[in-house]
Structure formats: structure tokens, C-alpha cells
Design a protein around this motif. Sequence first.
Motif, PDB file in Angstrom:
ATOM      1  N   VAL A  49     -39.328 -10.152-131.870  1.00 20.13           N
ATOM      2  CA  VAL A  49     -39.118  -8.794-131.387  1.00 20.13           C
ATOM      3  C   VAL A  49     -39.783  -8.747-130.021  1.00 20.13           C
ATOM      4  N   VAL A  50     -39.043  -8.279-129.003  1.00 19.63           N
ATOM      5  CA  VAL A  50     -39.560  -8.280-127.637  1.00 19.63           C
ATOM      6  C   VAL A  50     -39.454  -6.903-126.998  1.00 19.63           C
ATOM      7  N   VAL A  51     -40.322  -6.667-126.017  1.00 21.38           N
ATOM      8  CA  VAL A  51     -40.273  -5.473-125.182  1.00 21.38           C
ATOM      9  C   VAL A  51     -39.803  -5.930-123.816  1.00 21.38           C
ATOM     10  N   LEU A  52     -38.791  -5.248-123.279  1.00 24.65           N
ATOM     11  CA  LEU A  52     -38.231  -5.647-121.992  1.00 24.65           C
ATOM     12  C   LEU A  52     -37.899  -4.433-121.137  1.00 24.65           C
ATOM     13  N   ARG A  53     -37.789  -4.686-119.851  1.00 26.33           N
ATOM     14  CA  ARG A  53     -37.284  -3.655-118.933  1.00 26.33           C
ATOM     15  C   ARG A  53     -35.766  -3.694-118.998  1.00 26.33           C
ATOM     16  N   HIS A  54     -35.148  -2.536-119.090  1.00 27.41           N
ATOM     17  CA  HIS A  54     -33.692  -2.455-119.099  1.00 27.41           C
ATOM     18  C   HIS A  54     -33.179  -3.022-117.776  1.00 27.41           C
ATOM     19  N   PRO A  55     -32.220  -3.958-117.811  1.00 27.90           N
ATOM     20  CA  PRO A  55     -31.759  -4.586-116.572  1.00 27.90           C
ATOM     21  C   PRO A  55     -31.178  -3.622-115.539  1.00 27.90           C
ATOM     22  N   PHE A  56     -30.600  -2.494-115.968  1.00 31.78           N
ATOM     23  CA  PHE A  56     -29.989  -1.559-115.025  1.00 31.78           C
ATOM     24  C   PHE A  56     -30.859  -0.344-114.745  1.00 31.78           C
ATOM     25  N   GLN A  57     -31.836  -0.064-115.596  1.00 34.03           N
ATOM     26  CA  GLN A  57     -32.761   1.054-115.419  1.00 34.03           C
ATOM     27  C   GLN A  57     -34.171   0.506-115.590  1.00 34.03           C
ATOM     28  N   GLN A  58     -34.743  -0.020-114.529  1.00 39.70           N
ATOM     29  CA  GLN A  58     -36.010  -0.741-114.619  1.00 39.70           C
ATOM     30  C   GLN A  58     -37.174   0.134-115.081  1.00 39.70           C
ATOM     31  N   ASP A  59     -37.042   1.460-115.022  1.00 41.00           N
ATOM     32  CA  ASP A  59     -38.105   2.332-115.520  1.00 41.00           C
ATOM     33  C   ASP A  59     -37.997   2.567-117.028  1.00 41.00           C
ATOM     34  N   LEU A  60     -36.939   2.069-117.664  1.00 40.33           N
ATOM     35  CA  LEU A  60     -36.726   2.232-119.103  1.00 40.33           C
ATOM     36  C   LEU A  60     -37.149   0.957-119.817  1.00 40.33           C
ATOM     37  N   LEU A  61     -38.065   1.091-120.781  1.00 36.71           N
ATOM     38  CA  LEU A  61     -38.505  -0.051-121.575  1.00 36.71           C
ATOM     39  C   LEU A  61     -37.795  -0.015-122.919  1.00 36.71           C
ATOM     40  N   VAL A  62     -37.403  -1.197-123.408  1.00 34.18           N
ATOM     41  CA  VAL A  62     -36.560  -1.315-124.590  1.00 34.18           C
ATOM     42  C   VAL A  62     -37.189  -2.336-125.546  1.00 34.18           C
ATOM     43  N   VAL A  63     -37.036  -2.093-126.850  1.00 35.87           N
ATOM     44  CA  VAL A  63     -37.475  -3.047-127.877  1.00 35.87           C
ATOM     45  C   VAL A  63     -36.227  -3.619-128.535  1.00 35.87           C
ATOM     46  N   LYS A  64     -36.095  -4.942-128.526  1.00 32.26           N
ATOM     47  CA  LYS A  64     -34.942  -5.640-129.123  1.00 32.26           C
ATOM     48  C   LYS A  64     -35.420  -6.948-129.740  1.00 32.26           C
ATOM     49  N   ARG A  65     -34.503  -7.674-130.377  1.00 32.90           N
ATOM     50  CA  ARG A  65     -34.805  -8.989-130.924  1.00 32.90           C
ATOM     51  C   ARG A  65     -34.196 -10.044-129.995  1.00 32.90           C
ATOM     52  N   ALA A  66     -34.986 -11.052-129.637  1.00 35.50           N
ATOM     53  CA  ALA A  66     -34.498 -12.163-128.819  1.00 35.50           C
ATOM     54  C   ALA A  66     -33.629 -13.034-129.719  1.00 35.50           C
ATOM     55  N   ALA A  67     -32.314 -12.961-129.559  1.00 30.93           N
ATOM     56  CA  ALA A  67     -31.392 -13.686-130.434  1.00 30.93           C
ATOM     57  C   ALA A  67     -31.293 -15.154-130.051  1.00 30.93           C
ATOM     58  N   GLU A  68     -31.146 -15.425-128.746  1.00 29.81           N
ATOM     59  CA  GLU A  68     -31.065 -16.824-128.323  1.00 29.81           C
ATOM     60  C   GLU A  68     -31.317 -16.945-126.836  1.00 29.81           C
TER      61      GLU A  68
END
Length: 150
Positions: A49-68
Motif C-alpha cells: 500500500v503506497v501514498v503518492l502524489r496524483h500525477p495530474f494534481q500534484q497537491d492531491l495525495l492518494v493511497v493505492k496498492r502498487a500492483a507492478e
Amino acid sequence: MWSSPLKEWSSPLKRIGVLEVTGPSMAPTLEHGDQLLVRYGAPVRPGHVVVLRHPFQQDLLVVKRAAERRPGGWWVLGDNPFNGTGDSTDYGTVPDELVLATGVARFRPFPRPEHTARDQRSLRARVSWAASALRPLRADSSASRRLRAR
């Protein structure tokens, strides 16, 4: 997705933070209102499970699963198959520099009294909550394989 960090401090090994999860994209692993303990700068593996900056909205942080791992970064997906927005199927591979942290554990706060039914205030309900409130987040390679198939 998550809101701003609640607490953050430095340790000699890694930076640690606590975040509040918002939205349904990672259910059932993470639910709206859960607290997420993260390590900033930790190595990422498929299934984390990772926290990342949204590629198109750099001020938005997102939590997702690193699939590959793919050329150019990570393919990330939400665990909730009924919430089909806001992952790599929308914005493609996420560059390494936008992946900020990996999840270590989740803490599910006890529901506030005004949000619980009378039978959920019992001792049994409290013991049930206590048994499931704190869960470590491990790299789930089976989830990674399942998510890649989508």
C-alpha cells in the motif's frame, strides 16, 4: 485518498507519518476514517500500500496498492473493484518520484456514540472492535496478481 498528515516525526531510520484515509477506493483494506501509519522513503514492492502524489494534481495525495513495476514507474490500483476511478487505469504509470511512502499499519478508530446503534455499544462490540482496530499492512502479492488482471 487521504487528508493532510496528523503527526509526523523523523527517526534515524525512516520518516514516519500518520494519515487519515478518506474515500472508498481502498476498501476493504482501508476504510474512510481509518488512520494509516506510513514510512516515507521506504522501498516499494509489488503488493505494498503506497501514498503518492496524483500525477495530474500534484497537491492531491492518494493511497493505492502498487500492483507492478513497469517502465517509468509503478502501476497502482485501488483494492475496491467497484470504485473504478483514480488509479493507473486513469493516469497510467506513476513515476518513482511521486511515490512518497509505504503503509505499515492501519488503525480503525472506535465509532463515535452518535454513529453507533445501541447494540454496538455493548462489551462484545467493543471487544470485537479492539481485536480488529490495529492491523499491519504487508505487501500482499496475491492482491498484486489479482489487481494486474483487471
